[in-house]
Motif scaffolding. Structure first.
Motif, mmCIF file in Angstrom:
data_model
loop_
_atom_site.group_PDB
_atom_site.id
_atom_site.type_symbol
_atom_site.label_atom_id
_atom_site.label_comp_id
_atom_site.label_asym_id
_atom_site.label_seq_id
_atom_site.Cartn_x
_atom_site.Cartn_y
_atom_site.Cartn_z
ATOM 1 N N ILE A 145 0.909 -1.247 -0.128
ATOM 2 C CA ILE A 145 -0.114 0.064 0.062
ATOM 3 C C ILE A 145 0.850 1.211 0.051
ATOM 4 C CG2 ILE A 145 -1.685 1.371 1.329
ATOM 5 C CD1 ILE A 145 -2.729 -1.226 2.157
ATOM 6 N N GLY A 146 1.915 1.257 0.825
ATOM 7 C CA GLY A 146 2.700 2.332 0.924
ATOM 8 C C GLY A 146 3.896 2.494 -0.522
ATOM 9 N N TRP A 147 4.363 1.585 -0.817
ATOM 10 C CA TRP A 147 5.404 1.688 -1.812
ATOM 11 C C TRP A 147 5.292 0.794 -2.852
ATOM 12 C CZ3 TRP A 147 6.420 1.444 3.451
ATOM 13 C CH2 TRP A 147 7.049 2.422 4.045
ATOM 14 N N GLY A 148 4.188 -0.008 -3.131
ATOM 15 C CA GLY A 148 3.784 -0.845 -4.379
ATOM 16 C C GLY A 148 4.871 -2.167 -4.489
ATOM 17 N N ILE A 149 5.050 -2.356 -3.210
ATOM 18 C CA ILE A 149 6.039 -3.643 -3.203
ATOM 19 C C ILE A 149 5.070 -4.997 -3.241
ATOM 20 C CG2 ILE A 149 7.840 -4.866 -1.841
ATOM 21 C CD1 ILE A 149 8.658 -2.324 -0.522
ATOM 22 N N GLY A 150 5.353 -5.761 -4.021
ATOM 23 C CA GLY A 150 4.634 -7.116 -4.126
ATOM 24 C C GLY A 150 5.244 -7.736 -5.433
ATOM 25 N N SER A 151 4.375 -8.635 -5.884
ATOM 26 C CA SER A 151 4.515 -9.353 -7.143
ATOM 27 C C SER A 151 3.370 -9.316 -7.953
ATOM 28 C CB SER A 151 5.048 -11.022 -6.700
ATOM 29 O OG SER A 151 4.975 -11.611 -7.900
ATOM 30 N N ARG A 152 3.735 -8.675 -9.175
ATOM 31 C CA ARG A 152 2.767 -8.495 -9.928
ATOM 32 C C ARG A 152 2.361 -9.858 -10.930
ATOM 33 N NH1 ARG A 152 1.668 -2.996 -13.571
ATOM 34 N NH2 ARG A 152 -0.659 -3.497 -14.225
ATOM 35 N N GLU A 153 3.358 -10.572 -10.992
ATOM 36 C CA GLU A 153 3.418 -11.883 -11.795
ATOM 37 C C GLU A 153 2.333 -12.641 -10.905
ATOM 38 O OE1 GLU A 153 6.325 -15.274 -13.312
ATOM 39 O OE2 GLU A 153 7.121 -13.497 -12.124
ATOM 40 N N TYR A 154 2.520 -12.845 -9.714
ATOM 41 C CA TYR A 154 1.611 -13.821 -9.040
ATOM 42 C C TYR A 154 0.575 -12.986 -8.263
ATOM 43 C CZ TYR A 154 5.593 -16.819 -9.387
ATOM 44 O OH TYR A 154 6.858 -17.758 -10.034
ATOM 45 N N ASP A 155 0.417 -11.802 -8.777
ATOM 46 C CA ASP A 155 -0.774 -11.131 -8.256
ATOM 47 C C ASP A 155 -0.773 -11.149 -6.580
ATOM 48 O OD1 ASP A 155 -3.110 -9.583 -7.961
ATOM 49 O OD2 ASP A 155 -4.378 -11.416 -8.365
ATOM 50 N N PHE A 156 0.104 -10.747 -5.942
ATOM 51 C CA PHE A 156 0.624 -10.993 -4.501
ATOM 52 C C PHE A 156 0.735 -9.318 -3.985
ATOM 53 C CE2 PHE A 156 3.063 -11.062 -0.765
ATOM 54 C CZ PHE A 156 2.341 -12.009 0.002
ATOM 55 N N THR A 157 -0.314 -9.118 -3.190
ATOM 56 C CA THR A 157 -0.086 -7.691 -2.448
ATOM 57 C C THR A 157 0.084 -7.812 -1.002
ATOM 58 O OG1 THR A 157 -2.418 -7.306 -2.172
ATOM 59 C CG2 THR A 157 -1.450 -6.748 -4.279
ATOM 60 N N GLY A 158 0.214 -9.256 -0.587
ATOM 61 C CA GLY A 158 0.582 -9.201 1.118
ATOM 62 C C GLY A 158 -0.301 -10.571 1.571
ATOM 63 N N PHE A 159 0.082 -10.974 2.352
ATOM 64 C CA PHE A 159 -0.508 -12.277 3.132
ATOM 65 C C PHE A 159 -2.040 -11.905 3.425
ATOM 66 C CE2 PHE A 159 4.078 -12.885 3.774
ATOM 67 C CZ PHE A 159 4.310 -14.097 3.784
ATOM 68 N N SER A 160 -2.850 -12.974 3.210
ATOM 69 C CA SER A 160 -4.150 -12.739 3.739
ATOM 70 C C SER A 160 -4.346 -12.996 5.351
ATOM 71 C CB SER A 160 -5.131 -13.871 3.035
ATOM 72 O OG SER A 160 -6.315 -13.883 3.798
ATOM 73 N N GLY A 161 -4.701 -11.968 6.000
ATOM 74 C CA GLY A 161 -5.016 -11.905 7.449
ATOM 75 C C GLY A 161 -5.898 -12.852 7.935
ATOM 76 N N HIS A 162 -7.098 -13.074 7.154
ATOM 77 C CA HIS A 162 -8.127 -13.885 7.521
ATOM 78 C C HIS A 162 -7.615 -15.364 7.487
ATOM 79 C CE1 HIS A 162 -10.952 -10.370 6.685
ATOM 80 N NE2 HIS A 162 -11.567 -11.152 7.136
ATOM 81 N N VAL A 163 -7.029 -15.751 6.368
ATOM 82 C CA VAL A 163 -6.453 -17.079 6.273
ATOM 83 C C VAL A 163 -5.311 -17.434 7.271
ATOM 84 C CG1 VAL A 163 -5.490 -18.706 4.812
ATOM 85 C CG2 VAL A 163 -6.932 -17.047 3.893
ATOM 86 N N THR A 164 -4.463 -16.342 7.717
ATOM 87 C CA THR A 164 -3.460 -16.398 8.646
ATOM 88 C C THR A 164 -3.909 -16.750 9.814
ATOM 89 O OG1 THR A 164 -1.888 -15.305 7.032
ATOM 90 C CG2 THR A 164 -1.191 -15.702 9.397
ATOM 91 N N ARG A 165 -5.022 -15.893 10.318
ATOM 92 C CA ARG A 165 -5.672 -16.223 11.616
ATOM 93 C C ARG A 165 -6.394 -17.316 11.868
ATOM 94 N NH1 ARG A 165 -6.756 -10.857 10.715
ATOM 95 N NH2 ARG A 165 -8.953 -11.347 10.238
ATOM 96 N N ALA A 166 -6.841 -17.934 10.821
ATOM 97 C CA ALA A 166 -7.860 -19.242 10.674
ATOM 98 C C ALA A 166 -6.924 -20.200 10.800
ATOM 99 C CB ALA A 166 -8.621 -19.362 9.434
#
Length: 198
Positions: free
Chosen positions: A40-61
């Motif tokens: 969100i702050g710097w655009g750091i992720g992987s466009r190739e894998y459509d990754f913008t961050g770990f899913s918090g819902h899934v991590t918690r579950a």
């Protein structure tokens, strides 16, 4: 539920296990938040894998449910404990699939959350397995469940996504967040409104 696990461990005077649980769970949540802030702050992720961050819902579950069910069955047979863990993993997997189905997260983000949460739960279950069973305070559990049932209608969703976005903008010094659609800062007309995924 994470708080309930902490309370259970504290009630059983399992101080070392309480420390490990807090370190593992809060560490996982910190990774989730850091990954979201990075995009969100710097655009750091992987466009190739459509990754913008770990899913918090899934991590918690995945980090909470297997641990909670293991605690509930820790004095049962090995087969029952394995079944409880499998049920917890199944629930976490359903949450992962649901996040993809409602387009809240990509496949890579859900898998990443599944792996992160699963690692936390299995490490902690291993530590629980090596320790003496923790006495269950069923009265405390029942009281907590009753309180949860009565409190649920009055609980408002916590705007965590909004807070993460505000933190990301503050830390990056940008006035607009990076968004998945363009992998660029949001349009100038962007205004924070509801608590939806970026």
């Amino acid at each position: 539920m994470a708080t309930a696990i902490t309370g259970w461990l504290l009630a059983g005077r399992a101080w070392r296990l309480t420390m490990w649980w807090l370190l593992l769970f809060l560490g996982a949540m910190s990774i989730v938040v850091a990954s979201k802030i990075a995009f969100i702050g710097w655009g750091i992720g992987s466009r190739e894998y459509d990754f913008t961050g770990f899913s918090g819902h899934v991590t918690r579950a995945m980090s909470i449910t297997p641990v909670l069910l293991y605690l509930l069955t820790q004095r049962a047979s090995a087969m029952m404990r394995l079944g409880a863990i499998a049920l917890g993993v199944g629930f976490g997997t359903l949450i992962a699939v649901s996040r993809i189905m409602v387009h809240a997260h990509s496949l890579s983000e859900s898998i990443a959350g599944w792996l992160l949460g699963g690692t936390i739960s299995f490490v902690f279950i291993y530590l629980l397995h090596k320790a003496p069973p923790i006495r269950a305070h069923y009265g405390l559990i029942a009281l907590g469940l009753v309180g949860l049932i009565f409190a649920t209608p009055f609980v408002e969703p916590t705007p965590t996504q909004r807070w993460i976005t505000q933190a990301a903008l503050y830390l990056s010094g940008h006035d607009r967040p990076y968004i998945r659609v363009t992998w660029q800062p949001a349009p100038k007309s962007w205004r924070p409104s509801n608590d939806v995924e970026i």
